[in-house]
Scaffold this motif. Structure first.
Motif, PDB file in Angstrom:
ATOM      1  N   GLY A  50       4.652  16.815  29.823  1.00 30.22           N
ATOM      2  CA  GLY A  50       4.250  18.111  29.313  1.00 30.22           C
ATOM      3  C   GLY A  50       3.173  18.759  30.161  1.00 30.22           C
ATOM      4  O   GLY A  50       2.743  18.229  31.190  1.00 30.22           O
ATOM      5  N   SER A  51       2.703  19.901  29.699  1.00 28.35           N
ATOM      6  CA  SER A  51       1.803  20.743  30.488  1.00 28.35           C
ATOM      7  C   SER A  51       0.452  20.104  30.724  1.00 28.35           C
ATOM      8  O   SER A  51      -0.249  20.468  31.666  1.00 28.35           O
ATOM      9  N   TRP A  52       0.035  19.131  29.891  1.00 32.04           N
ATOM     10  CA  TRP A  52      -1.298  18.556  30.012  1.00 32.04           C
ATOM     11  C   TRP A  52      -1.357  17.363  30.948  1.00 32.04           C
ATOM     12  O   TRP A  52      -2.431  16.920  31.307  1.00 32.04           O
ATOM     13  N   ASP A  53      -0.221  16.775  31.309  1.00 27.50           N
ATOM     14  CA  ASP A  53      -0.279  15.605  32.199  1.00 27.50           C
ATOM     15  C   ASP A  53       0.834  15.658  33.247  1.00 27.50           C
ATOM     16  O   ASP A  53       0.643  16.260  34.297  1.00 27.50           O
ATOM     17  N   LEU A  54       1.991  15.050  32.983  1.00 27.79           N
ATOM     18  CA  LEU A  54       3.073  15.054  33.969  1.00 27.79           C
ATOM     19  C   LEU A  54       3.953  16.270  33.718  1.00 27.79           C
ATOM     20  O   LEU A  54       4.832  16.266  32.848  1.00 27.79           O
ATOM     21  N   ARG A  55       3.718  17.310  34.475  1.00 28.43           N
ATOM     22  CA  ARG A  55       4.394  18.578  34.241  1.00 28.43           C
ATOM     23  C   ARG A  55       5.866  18.510  34.656  1.00 28.43           C
ATOM     24  O   ARG A  55       6.229  17.764  35.562  1.00 28.43           O
ATOM     25  N   GLY A  56       6.686  19.283  33.967  1.00 24.75           N
ATOM     26  CA  GLY A  56       8.115  19.319  34.259  1.00 24.75           C
ATOM     27  C   GLY A  56       8.951  18.453  33.350  1.00 24.75           C
ATOM     28  O   GLY A  56      10.181  18.562  33.341  1.00 24.75           O
ATOM     29  N   TYR A  57       8.324  17.572  32.577  1.00 22.37           N
ATOM     30  CA  TYR A  57       9.033  16.683  31.671  1.00 22.37           C
ATOM     31  C   TYR A  57       8.726  17.088  30.234  1.00 22.37           C
ATOM     32  O   TYR A  57       7.623  17.577  29.941  1.00 22.37           O
ATOM     33  N   PRO A  58       9.688  16.919  29.325  1.00 21.54           N
ATOM     34  CA  PRO A  58       9.444  17.325  27.935  1.00 21.54           C
ATOM     35  C   PRO A  58       8.189  16.665  27.371  1.00 21.54           C
ATOM     36  O   PRO A  58       7.875  15.522  27.678  1.00 21.54           O
TER      37      PRO A  58
END
Length: 946
Positions: free
Chosen positions: A834-842
């Protein structure tokens, strides 16, 4: 569920399994250095809270408060029906420890009014005039809040709003202090340099000092042109509309735009003609240091090298800089060199930008003051060796102002405030390490400077007949006789005097004539006649004048900023001056004396006892498609000083009537903040359906009851150690359907003992959407075990490090490293995505007991402000920032699976300094970082940059 319930349940999970959460709230610490022994002084309208060291100050403040109350009662045509709690601190350093507000208190805050419980909190800075001003300012807020609520209540309206901030703060200034040279300087500068903000666009400067002064000026204009009664009518008519501009128009019969045309034209007519006989600093002086806020210059000469040292805030941190004087004069873009960075370490916790000066001895030692722990400290820096050689701390004083070396370098004179609040002069002998008090009275003594012959100290003080109106004059202190005599005597201000190197002349700043300028007086006149001559003639102001050989270096105010400038040949400028004022005065009035509460007012001093009152009370009912309907209430109580807090949670998650008794969630906790070691403890009983990250199909019913204890010890403003322990009994039931399908019974009983210890560091400097400088670090070690049945037994290690490399004023490269590790029986899983850590993944789609992540981001400004004019009003979109990012990481249980990554760009938008919206576009790196995904991912979320 409400945010409060979510937070409490989340805190419960942290306390039961301290290492299972991957969200760490960094932040700086409010350190309770001082044990305050609170007492209460009761007067007719106030309960005044103070500690014994400042009892005399509390009595003087009580008189000022009652005096202000009587004045404001008449102005508002209103009386406050409840007793007003006033909380006094004898210094700003003590005030910064207050728990009345949970956040950190910046140095620029001179006091505040807390709306929920009506508390007024005020520090003393050594000046009785400033004390009176702040007391009156905050009491205006008290009266306005009470009057507006009464008006809305009389008209059967919700008491949930106030007038706009420009009116609230403008009136607090207008009805608490006379229009002075500082306010005049700011308004002159705004008009001459064309940054005056119309009333219709006041949101552009919301919450700034300029808004305070413009609001004060606007109300002053209304009073002079429409009548003082119109200000009262603006409040009396407040109920007539939710839009204050409509109220304004109904009262003055002009909307904002029409009023702007009138008052701005009037102020231009007033200030433009000043340019005929006065100058702006930039028009007649040479720039040495521009950009940012630069103050307190001091001159240093070594062989052929001439330098200026100064305190500046050029990047967000207040620090010490140096600049080569001759190079700066020959190159207007010559940049100063950073000497010492402030506000990032325990030793230099805070520089007092507007309070403490720099001083250089004849042996090349630079002395400066910083907040360092509980008190201010004096640091000695060897200019040629470029290192700190000594630091001095004093038990008897709390706050230190200006300092000056003796010519032999063995002593220094300083102004300081002790625990009682008295601002006096001291002499510190460096060799014997002895501190001697020179003055000892109620007067505010500041800006001392030691004469070259070592016999005299010149200083500024309010010990005159005009001092009770905030006027400061210059005095000589004779070290041989201990006598004090006047140098100036008048109903104006004189500040920051400095002897010439031969001791024959003295320069200082004064607002004699209206604007603050530099003046000079010669001391070697054989006759008794003395005079002072005006050296500069500025529209705005000149501060901190010093000698630089035969030149004048000073701080000039222009374009709402402080720049360091130079005037060549100071004596020539003085000799050619036509502005001459004689100093052959006669002291014909007695020195002012402070009043204390007396007369008919009740004067009864009591020991403070904790009395609790309501902070928050709310209830909530929610329906969830998975967990069903739930509801409950939360109540929070605290004492008047904010030191002790109790929280009560009652919540029910029953799905049927026979589950009501078994589905109550109850939590009771106490939080104590009055000592340096903050602690909390509580008991809880939670029951309801839960979801287990271990299995995406697993829903279970769990009953937990237990208690916890948490301790937090701040090592400094930037570092803390935290400990927590909890003991909880858990009964976990799995539905029969799950057992039949999976042929597994995961039900269990356990008595969990959880312990954790963590270390946190944070000296980061924040921009509009996230940190831009400094670093943040947390490491947590935790162990959880089932001490009764041995059904669970696991340990956790969590490492979180973030560093921010400043590339420009608003540009930075940010990097983050996570290493999370859970291992053992029934170890909890982390989640990522998600937007707070690993971006691009749900969001939260990746789960495992072990995790690593690195994030790299280039942050840069895109647009500072977009203003959209609509027929119904103006909408401002400030602080739009861009980012280029690259993330990489992995998460797994027992076997490492693959490395994941993503790269892209994003945009961040700050909405009202409350929330940041984030939109990212990029590509995932798949197949162990070997290929980019087809197409692009798009993610929208909210939250500050890491």
């Amino acid at each position: 569920m409400s945010c409060k319930f979510v937070i409490l349940l989340f805190l419960y999970s942290i306390l039961q399994f301290p290492a299972s959460s991957q969200f760490f709230y960094f932040g700086r610490n409010k350190v309770q250095y001082t044990r305050f022994d609170w007492h209460v002084l009761k007067t007719e309208h106030f309960d005044i809270y103070y500690y014994p060291e400042m009892e005399d100050l509390a009595k003087r403040g009580a008189f000022l408060a009652e005096e202000s109350y009587n004045i404001l009662e008449e102005k508002f045509v209103h009386n406050v029906t409840h007793r007003i709690p006033l909380i006094f601190y004898s210094s700003h350093l003590h005030f910064e420890q207050t728990n009345v507000t949970p956040g950190l208190v910046p140095e620029g805050v001179g006091g505040f009014f807390e709306f929920i419980k009506g508390r007024v909190v005020i520090p003393y800075n050594g000046s009785m005039w400033d004390f009176q001003h702040v007391i009156s300012h905050e009491l205006v807020h008290v009266f306005m809040h009470s009057k507006i609520n009464r008006i809305l209540s009389d008209h059967r309206m919700m008491q949930d709003r106030l007038p706009p901030l420009w009116f609230v703060e403008g009136l607090a200034e207008y009805w608490s202090v006379v229009w002075d040279s500082q306010a005049e300087m700011v308004m002159r500068d705004a008009v001459i340099n064309n940054y005056l903000v119309p009333l219709s666009d006041m949101n552009k400067i919301y919450g700034t000092f300029l808004m305070y002064k413009e609001g004060q000026f606007i109300l002053k204009f209304i009073s002079e042109h429409y009548g003082e009664h119109c200000i009262l009518q603006l409040m009396e008519n407040f109920w007539k509309s939710d839009n204050f501009e409509t109220v304004f128009e109904k009262t003055l019969f002009k909307n904002y735009k029409q009023f702007d045309d009138e008052w701005i034209y009037s102020v231009k007519k007033k200030y433009y003609p000043l340019l005929a006989n006065s100058d702006q600093p930039s028009g007649v002086t040479k720039i040495i240091v521009g950009e940012g806020f630069n103050l307190k210059p001091v001159f240093y000469k070594f062989k052929d090298r001439r330098e200026i040292f100064f305190i500046g805030n050029r990047s967000g941190y207040t620090s010490i800089y140096r600049i080569d004087l001759d190079s700066a004069l020959n190159n207007q873009y010559y940049e100063p060199t950073l000497v010492l960075t402030g506000e990032k370490t325990d030793e230099f916790e805070a520089f007092h930008l507007f309070q403490s000066n720099l001083a250089i001895s004849n042996s090349n030692l630079l002395a400066f003051v910083t907040k360092s722990g509980e008190h201010d400290a004096i640091h000695i820096y060897d200019i040629e060796k470029k290192n700190i050689v000594e630091t001095f701390r004093f038990y008897d004083v709390v706050s230190i102002g200006s300092i000056s070396w003796s010519s032999d370098g063995n002593r220094m004179v300083l102004s300081a405030i002790d625990k009682s609040g008295s601002s006096d002069l001291y002499v510190f002998d460096i060799k014997s390490n002895e501190l001697q008090k020179l003055t000892n009275d109620v007067y505010d003594d500041r800006d001392p400077d030691w004469s070259p012959d070592g016999k005299t100290i010149v200083f500024t003080s309010d010990r005159t007949p005009f001092g009770n109106k905030g006027k400061y004059n210059l005095f000589f202190y004779d070290l041989e006789t201990n006598n004090i005599k006047y140098l100036t005597y008048g109903n104006e201000n004189y500040y920051t005097p400095h002897f010439s190197s031969d001791g024959k002349s003295l320069i200082f700043s004064s607002d004699f004539g209206g604007a603050r300028n530099v003046w000079l007086t010669k001391l070697n006149n054989e006759s008794n006649y003395q005079e002072m001559k005006k050296v500069t003639n500025f529209i705005t102001g000149a501060y901190d004048p010093i000698w630089a050989d035969s030149d004048l270096v000073f701080t000039g105010f222009e374009n709402f900023s402080f720049h360091i400038r130079l005037v060549k040949n100071l004596h020539d400028a003085s000799d050619s001056s036509n502005a001459i004022y004689p100093l052959n005065f006669i002291v014909d009035k007695p020195v002012w004396q402070p009043y204390v509460i007396e007369g008919n007012a009740e004067k009864k001093s009591l020991r403070y006892t904790e009395e609790y009152s309501l902070d928050v009370a709310q209830s909530q009912i929610s329906t969830d498609p998975v967990f069903g309907t739930a509801g409950g209430a939360f109540i929070s109580l605290s004492d008047l000083l904010g030191n002790e807090e109790y929280n009560f949670l009652l919540y029910n998650t029953a799905q049927s009537t026979n589950e009501i008794l078994s589905s109550f969630n109850i939590a009771i906790s106490r939080l104590s903040l009055q000592r340096r070691t903050n602690y909390s403890f509580g008991i809880y009983r939670f029951s309801g359906r839960r979801y287990d990250l271990t299995d995406p199909d697993l829903y279970f019913y769990e009953r937990v009851f237990g208690g916890y204890l948490a301790l937090s010890y701040p090592l400094s403003k930037f570092r803390r150690v935290s400990l927590s322990t909890s003991l909880s009994k858990s009964e976990k039931d799995i539905g029969y359907d799950y057992i039949n399908i999976h042929n597994i019974d995961l039900a269990r009983r356990a008595l969990f003992l959880s312990n954790s210890i963590s270390f946190t560091h944070d000296n980061s400097l924040w921009g509009p959407t996230g940190p831009l400088d400094g670093s943040r670090f947390n490491i947590t070690l935790a162990y959880t075990s089932d001490i009764q049945y041995s059904h669970a037994n696991y340990y956790s290690i969590i490492f979180d490090y973030r560093h921010y490399f400043r590339l420009g004023l608003m540009t930075a490269y940010a990097t983050r490293v996570w290493l999370f590790y859970n291992d053992g029986q029934e170890a909890r899983r982390f989640f990522m995505g998600g937007s707070w850590d690993l971006r691009g993944y749900p969001r939260w789609s990746l789960r495992g007991k072990k995790l690593w992540l690195t994030s790299n981001e280039l942050r840069f400004p895109l647009i500072d402000k977009i203003i959209l004019n609509f027929p119904f009003g103006i909408i401002v979109f400030p602080y739009i920032r861009g980012a280029l990012f690259f993330d990489a990481g992995s998460i797994w249980d027992d076997k490492y699976l693959q490395t994941l990554g993503s790269a892209g760009l994003g945009i961040r938008f700050n909405l009202g300094n409350i929330i940041v919206f984030r939109y990212d576009i990029g590509k995932r790196l798949e197949n162990n970082m070997k290929r980019f995904q087809d197409g692009l991912f798009y993610q929208f979320f909210f939250g500050w940059d890491f």
